[in-house]
Scaffold this motif. Structure first.
Motif, short mmCIF file in Angstrom:
data_model
loop_
_atom_site.label_atom_id
_atom_site.label_comp_id
_atom_site.label_asym_id
_atom_site.label_seq_id
_atom_site.Cartn_x
_atom_site.Cartn_y
_atom_site.Cartn_z
N SER A 404 0.83 -1.21 0.00
CA SER A 404 0.00 0.00 0.00
C SER A 404 0.87 1.25 0.00
O SER A 404 0.58 2.23 -0.72
N ARG A 577 -5.36 4.83 -3.90
CA ARG A 577 -5.30 4.19 -2.59
C ARG A 577 -6.46 3.22 -2.42
O ARG A 577 -6.31 2.10 -1.87
N LYS A 581 -6.25 -1.37 -2.35
CA LYS A 581 -6.58 -2.20 -1.18
C LYS A 581 -6.66 -3.68 -1.55
O LYS A 581 -6.13 -4.55 -0.84
N ALA A 584 -3.20 -5.12 -2.51
CA ALA A 584 -2.35 -5.15 -1.31
C ALA A 584 -2.76 -6.29 -0.38
O ALA A 584 -1.91 -6.98 0.19
#
Length: 636
Positions: A404, A577, A581, A584
């Motif tokens: 991340s 971002r 998720k 990641a």
């Protein structure tokens, strides 16, 4: 009486001398022929067992109890022909089954020597030794001992069966101080040598009695009193009873219920009922129907002892009433003994009963109370404990956070990256010590590994007999030596794909570590973020050019460009971002799985495989025990 005895002794010595010369010549020729047969049989048996013995065939033969491989080949020693030219003891269909059980018992003892103490296997070893010794001797003879208490009349019965007074009788107690043997057929010298009966105690019966059963092949042994006050007499009784093919128990109306007889001899020998005769002697002393009543009570006591009675054609002990003094019932006993010896299966039956007794004694050592083995749930629990000890979950979370951060760094605004660089430089210049892992965490991880090993050892040993359960626990403990250090090495240098996140977590990359994989939209997001930055820069330069008068004033367009860049940059960063998720999380899960699999593989190689090998050895041994006990392996 003295003259008769002297004449008998002289005749006996001359007969033995003649028989010795004849037997010696026949033994030499028969032994050569038997050796040739045994060589061929041994070659055939070794060829059949070649796949089982494997490399163990090259080991020297130092005895039948060296180890499992040698024990497999110890049966070759039993291929020798009988020394007197007769077939092996108890030849026939029953002998084939008995030989398989003896081979299984030999294999069982060989495989168990490293797991069990010698005292536990002593009785099984004795049975194998005695079976081997009896097999090499004459099968044409049946050795029957006459045993009884003081005053029961066994010596009188011995003389009555022989037709001549061979064993001393009288009021003096004990009358018989040493075993006396009487052989109806030549060639029994080897059997009597095995019993330890010297030549002066060997007799021949009176032959040619009209109407008497011939008793061909019978070797009758008169034993001392089993309740004698002399300890050496009782020792002789116990020694000979362990070697003979069958036994005739002589009881009288006064001592037929003697506790010593039933508790010390009859009850422990209940499994030998097929090679047992129980005769109620001195029935001439009982009036009326008293003999039948005593005989019925005797049968009841034998039934309570667990001795099967051979009634209505069923296999079991033969119970007869007789009077050795008057001869009443002695003829029936002679006929029963004649039929018994003519079958030539007494030796095999006796050995089979000995194997049954040995199997019963070994049952607690090999018989498990439940299905044994290491369940899949226990394996999974062991893997979970090791993964917890190595920190697989924490490594996965660290890898997820690192991925991340990489995405935020690549897709974030340059101004934010500049600020983070400044913060990192200021953190480097501040006096701070590097974090050191506390010793408590290392100790806790080691305790978790030890607890996991103990738990899996206990799970694998559950239901096993004590000795084998202990062997499984010891295998787990030995395999766990060095396991914490190996797991520590995995934590420091995780397998490919699990180390990058942990390294990024601390901000230091291991040399040669590959970069985390990036999704396909990552370059597009970086290009869009760069476009937002370019818009901000172009808008700012345009406004600056207007201020200094290089370009004509037009605040709308450059202001919109700067606003689009300022607002669009954070929006792109937020969208990246959010989009990062999923990847990641998958990257962190993959890192956790890799480290977990590596820890499980390490634990399997060091702990589970030795435990599984010990369980496999137990199953092999238990399979041999099932063959020894004569059970079917179906459903077990």
């Amino acid at each position: 009486m003295t003259a008769v005895t002297d004449h008998t002794d002289h005749t006996d010595r001359s007969d033995r001398s003649d028989r010795s010369d004849h037997t010696d010549r026949s033994d030499r020729s028969d032994h050569a022929e038997g050796t040739d047969r045994s060589d061929r049989a041994g070659q055939s048996e070794r060829a059949e067992r070649g796949a089982v013995s494997g490399a163990g065939d090259a080991a020297p033969k130092s005895g039948p109890w060296d180890d499992g491989l040698i024990a497999r080949r110890a049966g070759d020693q039993h291929g020798e022909g009988a020394r007197d030219g007769a077939p092996a003891a108890g030849s026939g269909t029953y002998d084939g089954q008995l030989k398989q059980r003896l081979d299984a018992l030999r294999e069982l003892v060989g495989l168990s020597r490293t797991r069990l103490d010698g005292a536990t296997l002593a009785e099984a070893g004795r049975v194998l030794d005695e079976a081997s010794a009896r097999r090499r001797l004459s099968a044409r003879h049946t050795v029957v001992a006459i045993a009884g208490a003081t005053g029961s009349g066994k010596s009188t019965l011995f003389n009555s069966l022989a037709g001549v007074p061979l064993s001393e009788t009288g009021l003096r107690r004990p009358t018989t101080s040493a075993p006396i043997a009487c052989s109806w057929t030549d060639g029994a010298a080897g059997l009597l040598d095995r019993l330890g009966i010297p030549g002066r105690q060997r007799r021949r019966p009176l032959q040619g009695q009209h109407g008497d059963a011939p008793l061909e092949g019978l070797v009758l042994v008169d034993l001392p009193d089993h309740d004698s006050a002399a300890p050496e007499h009782r020792e002789q009784v116990d020694r000979v009873l362990a070697l003979v093919d069958a036994v005739v128990w002589v009881v009288d109306p006064e001592k037929y219920a003697d506790a010593m007889l039933h508790e010390r001899y009859l009850r422990p020998m209940a499994g030998h009922a097929e090679v047992m005769f129980v005769v109620l002697n001195q029935v001439d002393r009982l009036p009326g129907d008293a003999a039948e009543q005593v005989l019925d009570d005797l049968r009841r006591l034998l039934d309570e002892d667990g001795i099967a009675l051979g009634e209505h054609g069923e296999p079991g002990a033969t119970v007869l009433p007789l009077s050795a003094l008057t001869g009443e019932g002695v003829g029936e006993l002679r006929e029963a003994l004649d039929q018994f010896t003519a079958e030539r299966t007494a030796a095999a039956r006796r050995i089979g009963a000995d194997v049954d007794a040995a199997a019963d004694r070994l049952r607690p050592v090999y018989a498990a109370g439940r299905q044994v083995g290491l369940s899949e749930a226990a394996r999974e629990e062991f893997a979970d404990r090791l993964a917890d000890a190595v920190g697989a979950a924490a490594a996965g979370q660290a890898a997820e956070r690192a991925w991340s951060r990489g995405a935020n760094k690549a897709c974030g605004t340059p101004w934010l990256r500049l600020w983070r660089w400044y913060e990192a430089q200021r953190a480097l210049t501040s006096p701070a010590t590097a974090p050191v892992p506390p010793a408590e965490e290392e100790a806790t991880a080691r305790q978790r590994v030890e607890h996991a090993v103990r738990a899996v050892g206990e799970a694998a040993a559950t239901g096993l007999p004590v000795a084998w359960g202990q062997a499984v626990r010891e295998a787990a403990t030995r395999g766990a030596e060095g396991l914490p250090e190996a797991l520590d090495a995995l934590a420091v240098n995780p397998p490919q794909g699990a180390g990058h996140g942990g390294a990024a977590q601390e901000g230091t990359a291991h040399g040669g570590a590959t970069r985390p994989p990036r999704p396909g939209w990552w370059p597009v997001a970086v290009l869009v973020q760069a476009s937002m930055t370019i818009l901000q820069i172009l808008g700012g330069l345009w406004l600056l050019a207007q201020i200094i008068g290089v370009v004509p004033p037009n605040l709308g367009v450059p202001a919109l460009m700067m606003l689009a860049g300022i607002v669009g940059g954070p929006c792109v960063e937020w969208a990246c971002r959010f989009a990062a998720k999923g990847p990641a999380r998958r990257y962190g899960q993959d890192a956790e799985r890799r480290l977990r699999d590596a820890a499980a593989a390490c634990g399997r190689a060091r702990v589970l495989d030795p435990v599984a090998a010990e369980l496999l050895r137990y199953r092999e041994v238990r399979e041999q025990y099932v063959r020894v006990a004569g059970f079917s392996t179906t459903g077990r």
